[in-house]
Design a protein around this motif. Sequence first.
Motif, PDB file in Angstrom:
ATOM      1  N   UNK A   1       0.800  -1.195   0.148  1.00 50.29           N
ATOM      2  CA  UNK A   1      -0.149   0.298   0.061  1.00 50.29           C
ATOM      3  C   UNK A   1       0.886   1.068   0.061  1.00 50.29           C
ATOM      4  N   UNK A   2       0.367   2.308  -0.545  1.00 52.97           N
ATOM      5  CA  UNK A   2       1.027   3.473  -0.808  1.00 52.97           C
ATOM      6  C   UNK A   2       1.748   4.253   0.609  1.00 52.97           C
ATOM      7  N   UNK A   3       1.204   3.724   1.887  1.00 56.68           N
ATOM      8  CA  UNK A   3       1.327   4.468   2.755  1.00 56.68           C
ATOM      9  C   UNK A   3       1.972   3.019   3.829  1.00 56.68           C
ATOM     10  N   UNK A   4       2.457   2.039   3.286  1.00 59.93           N
ATOM     11  CA  UNK A   4       3.170   1.131   4.083  1.00 59.93           C
ATOM     12  C   UNK A   4       4.352   1.696   4.475  1.00 59.93           C
ATOM     13  N   UNK A   5       4.875   1.527   5.823  1.00 61.97           N
ATOM     14  CA  UNK A   5       6.120   2.236   6.096  1.00 61.97           C
ATOM     15  C   UNK A   5       7.449   1.760   5.240  1.00 61.97           C
TER      16      UNK A   5
END
Length: 417
Positions: free
Chosen positions: A311-315
């Motif tokens: 996902x785009x905001x996976x760390x």
Amino acid sequence: MKRVLVLAGALALVAAGTVAPPANASGGDAAHASAHGAGPGAADAHRRPAPAVIFDGDVGPDPCDFSTLAMLHHLHETNEINLLGIMGTMPERSNVEVVDVFNRWYGHRIPIGTFKDRTDRGYDRFVRPASQVAHTMFPASRTIAAHYASWHPKTFAEVPDSVRLYRRLLAAQEDHSVTIMTAGQLYNIKALLNSGPDAASPLSGADLVRKKVGRFVMMIGAFGKPMTAADLAYYRAEYGNHPPNAFFPLTVSQHASSSNGVGAEYNAHAWYPGLTQGVFERLDRLGVPKTFVGNEQGWRVPAGTAYNRLSAHHPVRMGYYVNNAGSNLVDPHVAKTDPAYDEIALLYLARGRGDFFDTTKGRARFESSGTSTWTDEPGSRDERLTLVPGVNDDHSLTRLVERLVMGPESTWTAPVG
């Protein structure tokens, strides 16, 4: 973090969003746990007892710091390692929050410690100002901590000093059973060796390490040959194939400035004259075996493009695109290749040499500046890890590293509580 800090220019901060914190997240998916890490060495790793591991590293300036945290959690979830604790080396306060974000993402409660030795004047003099510059130029740690602020991760003030946690964890383990993996500067190791008896153990820090630690696996030093035209062509093909990618010139500059006996690899340099040299002089006297993984090995394992499936905001993915500022302006949220320095050290720790690695007995020596020199010595207790020649020509090692970082698909998006 393994790079020379030579990148300057515009920085693109990812706007902080709101993400619901996980509640009772379960971490890895058992149905996929055996499949996601398939590869040479996996079967052997599952047959032998999981090594007890304390991970000690920095977080943030290099993308591989984030991917290694994910890989630690996946290997812990699949019982390939028993992750006892994670120690942070840097004064950057967002680092602790990011480590706890990973804990919450994967549903684990791995103890966290961080460097808090107020008596180390060199740390205050040299490291704090340099860390401020590094985390301004490469702000992923701060950006991730801000993005997940609604999760209320643990803060710097809420976690123990690394020495106190180290001593408690080591004292509770069987003799010679713990592997310490370092993937950063050796500030915590210096402080641990200098520590005295406490409630956890009557032993000095040095004696506690001698008694409880079975080996060190250490991503530190530069032991390769000077850069050639063929090396430059390889870096252009692997890191410059999707411009702009700041990790291409950074990789080239690191190789151009460090090799066996020349320059200094980032972790060894440590912004702290004499630190690395002094720590290894003491570790050598203790006699605990050490495996060295030099920066030259990571250059041959480019990894990162697969993380665009996260996902785009996976760390992990954020660590790759936020710290690639120029690229993020042109290709927002796109992860691009970066050397897998720490990941290959962790793979070796968990699975041994397998089909990917060779080891050579010898001795590493460090100068006050961090310059490192490797000398082969057949009778030495220490060893240097190298890639089998040509083993990643087909990117099979890259693909394995990326699978171990990504884990099962159920962990590619934020846990829902």
